[in-house]
Design a protein around this motif. Structure first.
Motif, short mmCIF file in Angstrom:
data_model
loop_
_atom_site.label_atom_id
_atom_site.label_comp_id
_atom_site.label_asym_id
_atom_site.label_seq_id
_atom_site.Cartn_x
_atom_site.Cartn_y
_atom_site.Cartn_z
N HIS A 141 0.81 -1.22 0.00
CA HIS A 141 0.00 0.00 0.00
C HIS A 141 0.85 1.27 0.00
O HIS A 141 0.31 2.36 -0.25
CB HIS A 141 -0.93 -0.01 1.20
N ASN A 172 -3.74 3.31 -5.75
CA ASN A 172 -2.88 4.48 -5.58
C ASN A 172 -2.20 4.80 -6.91
O ASN A 172 -1.12 4.30 -7.21
CB ASN A 172 -1.83 4.19 -4.49
N PRO A 277 -4.68 9.43 -0.94
CA PRO A 277 -5.00 8.13 -1.54
C PRO A 277 -5.90 8.25 -2.75
O PRO A 277 -6.52 9.28 -3.00
CB PRO A 277 -5.70 7.39 -0.39
#
Length: 642
Positions: A141, A172, A277
């Motif tokens: 992430h 992302n 994000p």
């Protein structure tokens, strides 16, 4: 070669070295990098203006991101010279586009910093989104994924498809829109006007200066705070500028426009965007050719100028004592205007390549009858089909490798309806330094399998003119004409038009024992080969077939009735190409002969000069002569014994 390297650039081998510097050093790095690109390209050639325009953006990205863990996809790849120099390839950059050297485009097998191989436009967002989804699936992430796409490449339908998909993913991904109002030629279309409106909205520009950093700080406090920030952002944007929702409507957070040549501001902005994000788009305004005044002034000319004097800007040209043959693309451009003057139904269409294909000649002479539709090959073909349904004769000029992107449209929208669309496929065959992404290797194979399609290739400029003349005559249906990059063989090429019988080749010279069948310009290498073998007393026959679909079966029956040894030569893939068509004919009619096929092998051919690549693939004049010698070796031995 010895080229002076700036004091800041010389210590940068990899991006990790760049990240050791202070932000105050970045402007000097950019200056050094820009000068190094100018120094190398001026003496080696290559794409020029595009990379100069993204120097600051490239430096900022590698300074802020943890590359290669963080992944950058440069759309098209014309922009990537600075990227290559900063990622371990500076010492070898002088080999760029030379045989055995660096590729002119990002290439995964060349460097771990090249996240995706790119040669055709509009692919970056799709690729970066795929990488982002994969990273999310694997739990990575913290990994950043960036697509750097020009406003020209954004006109490609694939880019919009990717934006549409990315907007519903929570991956992302950061799309950086490198907006310089150019691709190779000036951009066209409503999107160009839309982006111009963004850059000139004063109220919106005042607002966006503070928006990025505010959102980034709020988002660091958690998802709830970020959700509140998004609502605030949407409300304020809607008040300030009612048209600020093209990207917003696709669920992208839009930031910009920003100065694409302010490296420090770019670095700060990208750092802030790392903490926001979801899908984001940063709109950067740049100047193609930035830092080289002549390139800024004439961006089309300096897209890939060849060799030049970096001080005076004089582009170096080879001086010839004898009259030279023109480029095939120029013969196409002038011939199209000539035909259009007598046939009011003729129209010209190209997907963003007016100067590259020489359709710009018609665009200047007949602006209401020539169309640049942007980087949208699929649209170009179906748009042409629409014109044809109304009795017009569209000449759709597309590079062979770009035609691959519109194959379905050629079948579904043109061939199935038997529409008279004339495909003029420029850069057919091996193109040279642009390499495998641009080689026109496959059009013979994929066009000859399409029902109703006529597939032709001229051996010289006169044949190109006559094929174009023939294609625009009534009731011809879909018609494909392929011709190579570069010059032909006829300095005196303006000959009167003559209709060619469809599917008929012709005999260039009679001979004995061996028949050589050629398709297209590569037949001139056969002529050279015959001069070599004639000195040894060998005299084969040569046939210029002109059409691979339909084949000249009458001529082929004559050939196979007389010759037991046949060589086919094509500047196209052997799998399913011209030679395959000859083998199919031979099998269907139960002929027994020894056939040698010469052409592009079933392999990826790298970059290099055209002549070098023909030699490597073994269908240049020398290789053809050698094959003739092999087939006649028995007769020569008997002659010597006798």
């Amino acid at each position: 070669m010895s080229i002076e390297i700036g004091s800041k650039l010389k210590d940068i081998i990899l991006p990790s070295d760049l990240r050791k510097l202070k932000e105050t050093d970045l402007e000097e790095v950019c200056s050094d990098l820009r000068q190094y690109i100018i120094d190398i390209v001026s003496v080696n050639g290559g794409h020029f203006a595009a990379s100069l325009g993204v120097v600051e953006l490239t430096v900022a990205l590698h300074y802020v991101l943890n590359t290669p863990y963080d992944q950058i996809v440069f759309d098209v790849g014309h922009q990537a010279y600075g990227h290559k120099i900063l990622t371990g390839r500076r010492e070898n950059f002088h080999t760029n586009r030379l045989i055995g050297g660096l590729s002119g485009f990002p290439k995964r097998s060349e460097s771990e910093y090249d996240a995706f191989g790119v040669g055709h436009s509009s692919t970056s967002i799709s690729a970066a989104l795929g990488m982002a989804v994969a990273s999310a699936y694997k739990g990575e992430h913290d990994r950043q994924h960036v697509a750097v796409i020009g406003d020209g490449a954004l006109t490609g339908g694939m880019a919009f498809e990717a934006l549409n998909h990315a907007g519903i993913e929570k991956s992302n991904i950061l799309v950086i829109l490198n907006d310089n109002c150019m691709s190779i030629d000036p951009n066209v279309g409503a999107l160009k006007d839309y982006l111009t409106n963004i850059t000139t909205s004063k109220s919106y520009n005042r607002f966006r200066d503070d928006l990025v950093s505010v959102l980034a700080k709020i988002s660091k406090n958690g998802p709830n705070a970020y959700g509140w920030a998004k609502k605030l952002q949407q409300s304020i944007k809607g008040t300030l500028w009612e048209n600020a929702n093209l990207f917003e409507s696709l669920n992208f957070r839009y930031f910009g426009p920003v100065d694409g040549h302010d490296v420090n501001q770019l670095a700060k902005t990208i750092e802030d965007l790392k903490h926001i994000p979801g899908p984001k788009l940063l709109h950067a305004i740049t100047v193609k050719g930035k830092g080289y005044a002549l390139a800024e002034k004439d961006q089309t000319k300096w897209h890939a100028p060849g060799l030049f004097d970096k001080i005076t800007g004089e582009i170096k040209k080879t001086i010839h004592e004898k009259p030279q043959a023109p480029k095939y693309q120029d013969v196409f451009g002038h011939t199209l205007v000539e035909l259009a003057e007598s046939n009011k139904a003729i129209m010209g269409i190209t997907p963003a390549m007016p100067s590259g294909s020489s359709l710009n000649i018609m665009m200047k002479a007949m602006p209401d009858r020539a169309f640049d539709v942007g980087i949208a090959e699929q649209h170009a073909v179906t748009f042409s089909a629409g014109l044809a349904t109304q009795g017009l004769v569209p000449f759709c000029t597309i590079y062979s490798s770009f035609m691959q992107r519109a194959f379905d449209q050629a079948i579904h929208d043109v061939a199935l309806q038997k529409l008279n669309v004339v495909f003029c496929l420029d850069r057919a065959g091996l193109v040279g330094a642009d390499g495998p992404t641009h080689h026109g290797a496959y059009d013979i194979a994929f066009m000859r399998c399409v029902p109703n399609m006529i597939v032709a290739a001229p051996m010289n400029e006169e044949e190109l003119r006559n094929m174009m003349f023939t294609a625009q005559l009534p009731d011809k249906g879909p018609f494909s004409i392929r011709y190579p990059r570069g010059s032909g063989v006829m300095p005196d090429w303006r000959k009167p038009f003559r209709e060619l019988p469809i599917g008929k080749g012709h005999k260039i010279c009679d001979g004995e024992e061996v028949a050589v069948l050629s398709f297209g310009h590569i037949g001139n290498e056969v002529v050279k080969a015959f001069k070599q073998v004639s000195e040894e007393g060998i005299h084969p026959a040569h046939y210029d077939m002109r059409f691979v679909k339909p084949l000249d079966e009458e001529l082929l029956h004559q050939i196979f009735a007389k010759f037991q040894k046949v060589i086919t030569v094509e500047d196209g893939c052997l799998m399913g190409g011209f030679g395959s068509a000859i083998l199919e004919f031979m099998a269907e009619h139960n002929y027994q002969a020894q056939v040698v096929r010469l052409g592009i092998p079933d392999d990826i051919v790298e970059h290099g000069d055209q002549e070098e690549l023909w030699q490597i693939c073994r269908y240049d004049a020398t290789a053809i002569a050698e094959e003739i010698n092999k087939l006649t070796a028995g007769r020569k031995t008997q002659t010597l014994v006798g």
